[in-house]
Design a protein around this motif. Structure first.
Motif, PDB file in Angstrom:
ATOM      1  N   THR A 249       0.759  -1.077  -0.063  1.00 19.90           N
ATOM      2  CA  THR A 249      -0.046  -0.009   0.074  1.00 19.90           C
ATOM      3  C   THR A 249       0.917   1.297  -0.043  1.00 19.90           C
ATOM      4  OG1 THR A 249      -0.270  -0.200   2.390  1.00 19.90           O
ATOM      5  CG2 THR A 249      -1.911  -1.152   1.267  1.00 19.90           C
ATOM      6  N   LEU A 250       2.015   1.187   0.315  1.00 21.13           N
ATOM      7  CA  LEU A 250       3.115   2.576   0.215  1.00 21.13           C
ATOM      8  C   LEU A 250       3.875   2.366  -0.852  1.00 21.13           C
ATOM      9  CD1 LEU A 250       4.033   2.139   3.961  1.00 21.13           C
ATOM     10  CD2 LEU A 250       2.213   3.683   2.957  1.00 21.13           C
ATOM     11  N   ILE A 251       4.162   1.411  -1.612  1.00 17.72           N
ATOM     12  CA  ILE A 251       5.126   1.547  -2.858  1.00 17.72           C
ATOM     13  C   ILE A 251       4.369   1.839  -4.233  1.00 17.72           C
ATOM     14  CG2 ILE A 251       6.562   0.045  -1.678  1.00 17.72           C
ATOM     15  CD1 ILE A 251       5.939  -1.971  -3.847  1.00 17.72           C
ATOM     16  N   SER A 252       5.101   2.154  -5.081  1.00 27.23           N
ATOM     17  CA  SER A 252       4.693   2.161  -6.467  1.00 27.23           C
ATOM     18  C   SER A 252       4.903   1.068  -7.262  1.00 27.23           C
ATOM     19  CB  SER A 252       5.356   3.460  -7.135  1.00 27.23           C
ATOM     20  OG  SER A 252       4.956   3.657  -8.664  1.00 27.23           O
ATOM     21  N   SER A 253       3.926   0.241  -7.686  1.00 23.30           N
ATOM     22  CA  SER A 253       4.088  -1.271  -8.190  1.00 23.30           C
ATOM     23  C   SER A 253       4.870  -0.894  -9.600  1.00 23.30           C
ATOM     24  CB  SER A 253       2.829  -1.974  -8.510  1.00 23.30           C
ATOM     25  OG  SER A 253       2.047  -1.204  -8.931  1.00 23.30           O
ATOM     26  N   ASP A 254       4.438   0.272 -10.374  1.00 24.60           N
ATOM     27  CA  ASP A 254       5.106   0.432 -11.545  1.00 24.60           C
ATOM     28  C   ASP A 254       6.747   0.663 -11.344  1.00 24.60           C
ATOM     29  OD1 ASP A 254       2.626   0.628 -12.735  1.00 24.60           O
ATOM     30  OD2 ASP A 254       2.197   2.418 -12.539  1.00 24.60           O
ATOM     31  N   ILE A 255       7.094   1.383 -10.364  1.00 26.73           N
ATOM     32  CA  ILE A 255       8.627   1.590 -10.284  1.00 26.73           C
ATOM     33  C   ILE A 255       9.256   0.218  -9.904  1.00 26.73           C
ATOM     34  CG2 ILE A 255      10.331   2.632  -9.038  1.00 26.73           C
ATOM     35  CD1 ILE A 255       8.491   5.015  -8.789  1.00 26.73           C
ATOM     36  N   LEU A 256       8.595  -0.661  -9.125  1.00 32.57           N
ATOM     37  CA  LEU A 256       9.092  -1.850  -8.523  1.00 32.57           C
ATOM     38  C   LEU A 256       9.178  -2.869 -10.033  1.00 32.57           C
ATOM     39  CD1 LEU A 256       9.679  -3.981  -6.404  1.00 32.57           C
ATOM     40  CD2 LEU A 256       7.151  -4.585  -6.498  1.00 32.57           C
ATOM     41  N   HIS A 257       8.395  -3.088 -10.669  1.00 29.84           N
ATOM     42  CA  HIS A 257       8.649  -3.881 -11.960  1.00 29.84           C
ATOM     43  C   HIS A 257       9.156  -3.194 -13.222  1.00 29.84           C
ATOM     44  CE1 HIS A 257       4.791  -5.578 -10.020  1.00 29.84           C
ATOM     45  NE2 HIS A 257       5.213  -6.676 -10.407  1.00 29.84           N
ATOM     46  N   LYS A 258       9.354  -1.881 -13.255  1.00 29.28           N
ATOM     47  CA  LYS A 258      10.153  -1.382 -14.197  1.00 29.28           C
ATOM     48  C   LYS A 258      11.669  -1.076 -14.075  1.00 29.28           C
ATOM     49  CE  LYS A 258       8.631   2.348 -16.292  1.00 29.28           C
ATOM     50  NZ  LYS A 258       7.839   3.553 -16.323  1.00 29.28           N
TER      51      LYS A 258
ATOM     52  N   LEU B  71      17.488  -7.330 -10.977  1.00 33.54           N
ATOM     53  CA  LEU B  71      17.892  -8.529  -9.886  1.00 33.54           C
ATOM     54  C   LEU B  71      18.715  -9.510 -10.360  1.00 33.54           C
ATOM     55  CD1 LEU B  71      14.836  -8.526  -7.376  1.00 33.54           C
ATOM     56  CD2 LEU B  71      16.744  -7.209  -7.453  1.00 33.54           C
ATOM     57  N   GLN B  72      19.809  -9.690 -10.791  1.00 28.76           N
ATOM     58  CA  GLN B  72      20.677 -10.815 -11.392  1.00 28.76           C
ATOM     59  C   GLN B  72      21.520 -11.450 -10.155  1.00 28.76           C
ATOM     60  OE1 GLN B  72      23.295  -8.783 -14.502  1.00 28.76           O
ATOM     61  NE2 GLN B  72      21.566  -7.581 -15.060  1.00 28.76           N
ATOM     62  N   ASP B  73      21.475 -12.778 -10.508  1.00 29.75           N
ATOM     63  CA  ASP B  73      21.949 -13.715  -9.260  1.00 29.75           C
ATOM     64  C   ASP B  73      23.430 -13.432  -9.121  1.00 29.75           C
ATOM     65  OD1 ASP B  73      19.532 -14.856  -9.516  1.00 29.75           O
ATOM     66  OD2 ASP B  73      20.072 -16.598 -10.330  1.00 29.75           O
ATOM     67  N   GLN B  74      24.317 -13.090 -10.178  1.00 27.27           N
ATOM     68  CA  GLN B  74      25.836 -12.861  -9.853  1.00 27.27           C
ATOM     69  C   GLN B  74      25.746 -11.558  -9.006  1.00 27.27           C
ATOM     70  OE1 GLN B  74      24.070 -12.979 -12.915  1.00 27.27           O
ATOM     71  NE2 GLN B  74      24.993 -11.301 -14.185  1.00 27.27           N
ATOM     72  N   LEU B  75      25.166 -10.887  -8.944  1.00 28.23           N
ATOM     73  CA  LEU B  75      25.429  -9.221  -8.297  1.00 28.23           C
ATOM     74  C   LEU B  75      25.169  -9.348  -6.760  1.00 28.23           C
ATOM     75  CD1 LEU B  75      23.701  -6.977 -10.708  1.00 28.23           C
ATOM     76  CD2 LEU B  75      26.079  -7.306 -10.582  1.00 28.23           C
ATOM     77  N   SER B  76      25.954  -8.660  -6.275  1.00 24.40           N
ATOM     78  CA  SER B  76      25.759  -8.626  -4.799  1.00 24.40           C
ATOM     79  C   SER B  76      24.999  -7.127  -4.584  1.00 24.40           C
ATOM     80  CB  SER B  76      27.172  -8.199  -4.007  1.00 24.40           C
ATOM     81  OG  SER B  76      27.672  -6.874  -4.599  1.00 24.40           O
TER      82      SER B  76
END
Length: 491
Positions: free
Chosen positions: A45-54, A60-65
């Protein structure tokens, strides 16, 4: 022993367990395999789902820390931390927490808060026929942006803090470095820091909590939604208080006469502006004294009324069964109820009630013989006069103050009216705003005759008001500059 261990178990709760008690909290894994990264935690209810998905999930790549993610994700506010309190506070204001693995202490906090507010529009309470038409909104950063656009200088300083044990309301103290008196700034910041209250809903809460005399009827600050009034105050050395979620900013310190100054006065000739200021000041006396004078004269002082006017007054009161006191009190209360109902009802209904209701009810009351038509004219004129002040809070003071004066007029006649004026004058002389004189009559200063009691041409408004103790004396660049406190403060 179990009771002794129970508080310890509560303390040992992880931040995920603590926040998961709410149904709108999301703690999800981005992979079907629990041993693979990443874990996301946020309040949907607090975040922007558009920014989250875009702007978050595609990176989020597995090899990245987490450190590598911080440099890749195209979001400005990103924090890498292990502190539990920091994580909770940021999630509660709209951040998403990213953990590499489920039980990792280190989190990447990305601010993707959903900040949808109404667009900047016209001021609703401080309407002007001419001049700027920009009003503040409920978003603090937008309001500061409007101020910075008017004053694009590095001397404009913002001091932010959080107020309210539960609300954690963001509050900003705004002032001009090198102009505002540092003692005033420190006083405002100290008083705000001393506030102990759970919920700060509006800037008016703060204004009432830090004012010098909370029992006074007169507002010791100005609440405004106009960006031009705020900018003008800052350049003179005033302090501004802005709260997140409030479209009204608080101006400190202020004087009595500033409640009669409208920003559109500066769009007219100085002669016309002075006429309007005098009209508003006259309206103050009309609103507060007209009904009490009627009660006092009709009760005790018939001999003061000219004979021809007396015939008219006696004729209008011939069928009224009540004494002047009850007649005036009844009509004043009826008008106030019509006003209050017009404000609380939906806009279109309230507008109709204010116009039609006032006329119909007033005419019916006169025809029923409950009041005289002369008093109805007086009360209507006083009601109009009470709204001539550009500051809405001061208008409410004018609306209320007439009632105790009516009671004094009933008890003591014209002496009671004089007594009310004397008590009010003494109270105003003793009243201060942020420690500065509220009435600004004593000691008398020449700057009061540049743009306070009267408004002179701009060419003659060369000094900042001495009541504010500004560090910069001159407001006109053509007269030279002087920094530091003025030596002739009491001139």
């Amino acid at each position: 022993m179990d009771k002794e261990k129970e508080p310890h178990n509560l303390i040992e709760q992880t931040w995920v367990e603590q926040l998961s008690k709410s149904n709108d909290f999301v703690h999800e894994h981005t992979s079907l395999n629990d041993n693979e990264p990443f874990w996301l935690s946020y309040y949907r209810t607090l975040i922007s789902s558009d920014i989250l998905h875009k702007d978050v999930l595609p990176y989020l790549q597995d090899q990245l820390s987490l450190e590598g993610l911080k440099s890749k994700i195209p979001v400005q506010e990103i924090i890498l931390t292990k502190d539990k309190n920091t994580i909770i506070q940021n999630i509660l204001i709209g951040s998403v927490a990213i953990q590499k693995y489920q039980h990792d202490e280190e989190c990447l906090l990305i601010n993707i808060a959903n900040s949808k507010f109404r667009d900047v529009g016209l001021p609703t309470m401080e309407v002007s026929a001419i001049g700027p038409q920009i009003g503040f909104i409920e978003e603090l950063d937008t309001n500061i942006n409007l101020i910075r656009k008017r004053l694009p200088v590095p001397e404009l300083l913002i001091k932010e803090m959080k107020v309210g044990e539960l609300s954690k309301t963001r509050v900003a103290v705004i002032y001009m470095d090198g102009i505002a008196d540092q003692e005033n700034v420190n006083t405002v910041i100290q008083r705000i820091n001393d506030i102990q209250y759970d919920h700060i809903q509006d800037s008016s809460y703060i204004a009432s909590m830090i004012e010098d005399n909370s029992n006074s009827l007169f507002p010791q600050s100005i609440s405004t939604e106009r960006a031009d009034r705020v900018a003008a105050g800052l350049t003179e050395g005033k302090i501004i208080i802005a709260a997140d979620g409030s479209p009204n900013l608080v101006i400190l310190p202020v004087t009595f006469m500033e409640s009669f100054i409208a920003m559109e006065d500066y769009s007219y000739s100085w002669i016309i502006s002075n006429f309007f200021r005098l009209l508003r000041l006259t309206a103050l006396f009309i609103s507060t004294l007209l009904s009490p004078m009627y009660v006092a004269i009709m009760t005790y002082h018939y001999e003061l009324i000219p004979s021809r006017l007396l015939e008219t007054l006696v004729g209008s009161r011939a069928s009224v069964p009540f004494p002047p006191f009850l007649e005036a009190l009844f009509l004043e209360l009826m008008i106030e109820m019509v006003k209050e109902a017009g404000i609380r009802l939906p806009f279109k209904i309230g507008q109709s009630l204010g116009v039609v209701g006032g006329i119909v009810i007033g005419q019916a009351v006169v025809e029923a013989g409950l009041t005289s038509n002369v008093l109805l004219i007086f009360v209507g004129l006083g009601s109009l006069a009470s709204y001539t002040s550009p500051v809405y809070k001061f208008s409410n003071t004018i609306r209320f103050i007439k009632f105790p004066v009516i009671f004094l007029a009933q008890w003591f006649g014209l002496f009671g009216v004089f007594l009310a004026l004397l008590i009010t004058q003494i109270h105003l002389l003793r009243l201060t705003s942020l420690g500065r004189p509220y009435l600004s009559q004593y000691p008398l200063r020449k700057t009061s005759f540049q743009d306070l009691w009267v408004r002179l041409p701009f060419s003659m408004q060369k000094e900042n008001p001495k009541t504010l103790r500004p560090q910069k004396k001159w407001k006109s660049t053509g007269t030279g500059k002087k920094t530091g406190p003025s030596n002739d403060f009491y001139e």
